[in-house]
Design a protein around this motif. Sequence first.
Motif, mmCIF file in Angstrom:
data_model
loop_
_atom_site.group_PDB
_atom_site.id
_atom_site.type_symbol
_atom_site.label_atom_id
_atom_site.label_comp_id
_atom_site.label_asym_id
_atom_site.label_seq_id
_atom_site.Cartn_x
_atom_site.Cartn_y
_atom_site.Cartn_z
ATOM 1 N N TYR A 163 45.983 3.200 18.714
ATOM 2 C CA TYR A 163 44.890 2.912 17.787
ATOM 3 C C TYR A 163 44.287 1.544 18.057
ATOM 4 N N ALA A 164 45.147 0.535 18.265
ATOM 5 C CA ALA A 164 44.660 -0.829 18.468
ATOM 6 C C ALA A 164 44.027 -1.004 19.845
ATOM 7 N N PHE A 165 44.537 -0.282 20.831
ATOM 8 C CA PHE A 165 44.046 -0.441 22.204
ATOM 9 C C PHE A 165 42.554 -0.163 22.301
ATOM 10 N N PHE A 215 39.932 7.956 10.629
ATOM 11 C CA PHE A 215 38.650 7.518 10.082
ATOM 12 C C PHE A 215 38.577 5.994 10.000
ATOM 13 N N LEU A 216 39.672 5.353 9.604
ATOM 14 C CA LEU A 216 39.703 3.895 9.515
ATOM 15 C C LEU A 216 39.433 3.260 10.870
ATOM 16 N N PHE A 217 40.085 3.767 11.905
ATOM 17 C CA PHE A 217 39.887 3.182 13.231
ATOM 18 C C PHE A 217 38.557 3.594 13.844
ATOM 19 N N ALA A 218 37.985 4.697 13.379
ATOM 20 C CA ALA A 218 36.615 5.028 13.791
ATOM 21 C C ALA A 218 35.662 3.958 13.294
ATOM 22 N N LEU A 219 35.852 3.520 12.045
ATOM 23 C CA LEU A 219 35.011 2.459 11.480
ATOM 24 C C LEU A 219 35.278 1.117 12.165
ATOM 25 N N ILE A 220 36.559 0.789 12.366
ATOM 26 C CA ILE A 220 36.935 -0.475 13.005
ATOM 27 C C ILE A 220 36.393 -0.553 14.430
ATOM 28 N N SER A 221 36.398 0.570 15.124
ATOM 29 C CA SER A 221 36.027 0.590 16.546
ATOM 30 C C SER A 221 34.530 0.633 16.791
ATOM 31 N N GLU A 222 33.742 0.907 15.761
ATOM 32 C CA GLU A 222 32.318 1.141 15.992
ATOM 33 C C GLU A 222 31.600 -0.114 16.501
ATOM 34 N N ILE A 223 31.882 -1.276 15.902
ATOM 35 C CA ILE A 223 31.230 -2.504 16.375
ATOM 36 C C ILE A 223 31.655 -2.843 17.804
ATOM 37 N N PRO A 224 32.963 -2.840 18.135
ATOM 38 C CA PRO A 224 33.341 -3.055 19.534
ATOM 39 C C PRO A 224 32.714 -2.041 20.487
ATOM 40 N N MET A 238 23.146 3.084 15.898
ATOM 41 C CA MET A 238 23.398 4.390 15.291
ATOM 42 C C MET A 238 23.109 5.550 16.242
ATOM 43 N N ASP A 239 22.697 5.223 17.471
ATOM 44 C CA ASP A 239 22.334 6.282 18.411
ATOM 45 C C ASP A 239 23.540 7.064 18.919
ATOM 46 N N TYR A 240 24.710 6.421 18.957
ATOM 47 C CA TYR A 240 25.874 7.043 19.584
ATOM 48 C C TYR A 240 27.133 6.475 18.948
ATOM 49 N N GLN A 241 28.071 7.353 18.522
ATOM 50 C CA GLN A 241 29.258 6.893 17.799
ATOM 51 C C GLN A 241 30.516 7.101 18.649
ATOM 52 N N ASN A 242 31.525 6.297 18.362
ATOM 53 C CA ASN A 242 32.730 6.306 19.185
ATOM 54 C C ASN A 242 33.567 7.578 19.017
ATOM 55 N N VAL A 243 34.518 7.755 19.938
ATOM 56 C CA VAL A 243 35.273 9.007 20.043
ATOM 57 C C VAL A 243 36.200 9.247 18.860
ATOM 58 N N PHE A 244 36.571 8.202 18.126
ATOM 59 C CA PHE A 244 37.424 8.403 16.964
ATOM 60 C C PHE A 244 36.742 9.298 15.925
ATOM 61 N N PHE A 245 35.424 9.213 15.823
ATOM 62 C CA PHE A 245 34.706 10.090 14.897
ATOM 63 C C PHE A 245 34.830 11.552 15.329
#
Length: 260
Positions: free
Chosen positions: A242-244, A104-113, A125-132
């Motif tokens: 996670y960082a990649f 969940f933390l990296f889902a939040l971190i990755s959303e802006i990138p 907000m139309d589409y969220q990253n795969v971590f979610f």
Amino acid sequence: MTNSNPTTTPWGISGSTLKIIALVTMLTDHIGAAIIEPVLIQKAERMHIQWGSYSDLILIDKTLGTAYIAMRYIGRIAFPIFCFLLVEGFLHTRNVRRYAFRLFLFALISEIPFDLAFHHQLFCMDYQNVFFTLFIGLLVITALQAVMIHMTEHISFRILFCLISIFSGMYFASLLNTDYGAMGVLTILLIYIFRNNRLHAAAAACLCLIAMNTIEATSLLCIPLITHYNGKRGLQLKYVFYAFYPVHLLILYCIYQLLF
């Protein structure tokens, strides 16, 4: 369900090798989507061509169009491998809560990138990253395991709570419009259900993805990779993975800015 896979074997592919393959194929896919696709769109606008299928891309630019198509097909290998590794991580983790928190933390971190790389804006907000998707899938299989352990004497309630957990996870993935959405959560669930037979797990996952979109047909290439998993962790790449994800998306966005 009988276990057709030994826990560990002296040969085969380690978890870290699978992870590297998934990262490389994902990167290939994202280069196509974040860099080459905008170039093709720009060329199409200059040529006044509206493209709706991959075959149209060849008319815009034969070399770039072919490269783009190849990259997107290669990228289909990554997601089922990530789902398989997620289930393996769930089955072997000492602390599921910490595992879920990390996702969940990296889902939040990755959303802006993610939004910068694919939507060219800070927030979308139309589409969220795969971590979610991975996070929701983890919650679903955690709930299923809890139900199977703690409700052994109430079969009807067990079935009811299992169905509630599954459909709730799929609903929220669809509502948030996460990458791969409800079918992504279902893919994770199928791998968990067939966890004692890697061939069945990989095949079920791929068929689920193909049912979502025929482009996912090349995900079938992950089957021999998953079936040859030797049960060993390999290199310690947990935090590299996670960082990649957010880092490579930021780099792709910077490249996009330099080009355009």
